[in-house]
Enzyme design. Sequence first.
Site, PDB file in Angstrom:
ATOM      1  N   ASP A  82       0.847  -1.186   0.000  1.00  0.00           N
ATOM      2  CA  ASP A  82       0.000   0.000   0.000  1.00  0.00           C
ATOM      3  C   ASP A  82       0.881   1.234   0.000  1.00  0.00           C
ATOM      4  OD1 ASP A  82      -2.259   1.567  -0.028  1.00  0.00           O
ATOM      5  OD2 ASP A  82      -2.870   1.142   2.032  1.00  0.00           O
ATOM      6  N   LYS A  83       0.255   2.360  -0.320  1.00  0.00           N
ATOM      7  CA  LYS A  83       0.920   3.646  -0.227  1.00  0.00           C
ATOM      8  C   LYS A  83       0.005   4.601   0.532  1.00  0.00           C
ATOM      9  CE  LYS A  83      -0.871   7.046  -3.060  1.00  0.00           C
ATOM     10  NZ  LYS A  83      -1.861   7.955  -2.529  1.00  0.00           N
ATOM     11  N   HIS A  84       0.616   5.647   1.070  1.00  0.00           N
ATOM     12  CA  HIS A  84      -0.157   6.706   1.726  1.00  0.00           C
ATOM     13  C   HIS A  84       0.402   8.044   1.294  1.00  0.00           C
ATOM     14  CE1 HIS A  84      -2.645   8.703   4.740  1.00  0.00           C
ATOM     15  NE2 HIS A  84      -1.590   9.458   4.992  1.00  0.00           N
ATOM     16  N   SER A  85      -0.487   8.982   1.018  1.00  0.00           N
ATOM     17  CA  SER A  85      -0.093  10.345   0.679  1.00  0.00           C
ATOM     18  C   SER A  85      -0.496  11.271   1.806  1.00  0.00           C
ATOM     19  CB  SER A  85      -0.768  10.784  -0.621  1.00  0.00           C
ATOM     20  OG  SER A  85      -0.613  12.177  -0.824  1.00  0.00           O
ATOM     21  N   THR A 122      -9.622  10.612  -1.149  1.00  0.00           N
ATOM     22  CA  THR A 122      -9.825   9.492  -2.063  1.00  0.00           C
ATOM     23  C   THR A 122     -11.250   8.963  -1.990  1.00  0.00           C
ATOM     24  OG1 THR A 122      -7.492   8.869  -1.971  1.00  0.00           O
ATOM     25  CG2 THR A 122      -9.047   7.154  -2.616  1.00  0.00           C
ATOM     26  N   ARG A 170      -7.910  16.203  18.915  1.00  0.00           N
ATOM     27  CA  ARG A 170      -6.848  17.059  18.388  1.00  0.00           C
ATOM     28  C   ARG A 170      -7.418  18.185  17.540  1.00  0.00           C
ATOM     29  NH1 ARG A 170      -3.652  13.240  14.882  1.00  0.00           N
ATOM     30  NH2 ARG A 170      -2.433  15.109  14.368  1.00  0.00           N
ATOM     31  N   SER A 185      -1.005   8.712  13.849  1.00  0.00           N
ATOM     32  CA  SER A 185      -2.302   8.690  13.187  1.00  0.00           C
ATOM     33  C   SER A 185      -2.195   8.092  11.789  1.00  0.00           C
ATOM     34  CB  SER A 185      -2.873  10.106  13.116  1.00  0.00           C
ATOM     35  OG  SER A 185      -4.132  10.120  12.469  1.00  0.00           O
ATOM     36  N   LYS A 189      -3.116   3.347  11.262  1.00  0.00           N
ATOM     37  CA  LYS A 189      -4.092   2.720  10.353  1.00  0.00           C
ATOM     38  C   LYS A 189      -3.398   1.884   9.284  1.00  0.00           C
ATOM     39  CE  LYS A 189      -5.955   6.762   9.389  1.00  0.00           C
ATOM     40  NZ  LYS A 189      -5.444   7.691  10.415  1.00  0.00           N
ATOM     41  N   LYS A 190      -2.330   2.436   8.699  1.00  0.00           N
ATOM     42  CA  LYS A 190      -1.676   1.725   7.606  1.00  0.00           C
ATOM     43  C   LYS A 190      -1.025   0.425   8.082  1.00  0.00           C
ATOM     44  CE  LYS A 190      -2.661   4.087   4.018  1.00  0.00           C
ATOM     45  NZ  LYS A 190      -3.390   3.475   2.876  1.00  0.00           N
TER      46      LYS A 190
END
Length: 460
Positions: A82-85, A122, A170, A185, A189-190
């Site tokens: 997976d990727k995260h931006s 997304t 927050r 954070s 999740k990832k």
Amino acid sequence: MLIQDILAAKRDGEPLEEAQIRRFIEAVADGEVGDEQIGAFTMATYLRGMSLDETVALTAATRDSGRVLDHGALALPGPVLDKHSTGGVGDPVSLILGPWLAACGAHVPMISGRGLGHTGGTLDKLEAIPGYNVTPDRATFERLLKSPGVAIVGQSGDLAPADKRLYAVRDVTATVASMPLIVASILGKKLAESLDALVMDVKIGNGAFLADDVQTRALATTIADVARRAGTPTSVLLTDMNQTLATSAGNALEVRECLDIMTGKRDSGRLLDLTRELAVQMLLAGRLAASRDAATERLDRALGNGEVSERFCAMVRGLGGPTDLIERLDDHLGHAPIVRDLYAPHDAIVIGQDVKALGMAVVALGGGRRRAGDTIDPRVGLDRIAALGTRVDATTPLVRIHAASEADADGIAARLLEAFVLDANIARASGLTVPPLIQEVMLDPSVAASTPSPHAGATS
């Protein structure tokens, strides 16, 4: 172990032990602590900071506060990637990247989010497709993860539940911009996806989540260090957000642009270039290619033979979307009733974009949320956004506006004009140096050892 003692220790700047952090996060997840105690913890963390050891412990505890995905029973034949931006404007990379990786043998359980501030989400883009369900049941999610190999969905209630409570507090206590809280954070999740490898796309520039470039680089380094120490091989790309990534910004418009790439109607541009580079890094990290050349060849073959669009459409069908999305795209996505080109007041070259302003213009048109619960109009937004270095004149617009009403289009025009920096000295501006799309690559050591990066400044 008393919660008050943990709060007092962090308030006084004492380093917290892993057991203390895990105890507090478990109390957050099961409702033992109230919002006032969460607020005390986040404020103390914001003011006192955390060491790398503490941040790793906080991330792992956040990951473990709910269900951690177990792919063993699925007997997946390929790696889970997976990727995260960190978020940008005109950044629908995930819509192309997920099915592209799946077409090359990966399995992609992409847990995604909604728009935040000026950045698009997304899930909001995918919900522009009628019927697309971002919260499927577990059986559907697992079926899609196995075949077609990709499921882009939202965070379920049992995945890192502590993060939901922490983030909500927050947001109202001015503690969002805390490095350890941001990292925990994102990664909580990832890492709950049980990935074989992760690639992070950290935006840098005036449209990035963190506008300060020094902070952004620190975030990239911290994310990589924490994820690796938590057990997930992670590479990080620092990518330019001094201009929009795609030529469009707005949910349905970005879906169209992605489908144009997946079906071969569009074969160049920043969006395709970055998506390909992220995919190359992920195939290497997942051991699905032995070299950059092999990865690129495999990716280009999958894109050229139509398998990427087929995987995307299979995911859409599997999540309740239309069975004929590409064939009847206009019927399914629709069009904004008002479409208007906006021209510069004089011939010029675009030498700058205020990317955040462009993102907020989409929000003002109704394509994003000013507050939680706002309804989004998926049709509205911007396209044909003039990139840096573009010459604009009476025939080449700065941007095309897609609005729900004439009044909305009128109201946003002046703001959009201010979002572009123009130089009427054509000869001088023609020499503009555009920031590189990929500014730095921080490879995971396991990848760097066997595959040197072609990008200047790459580190391990």
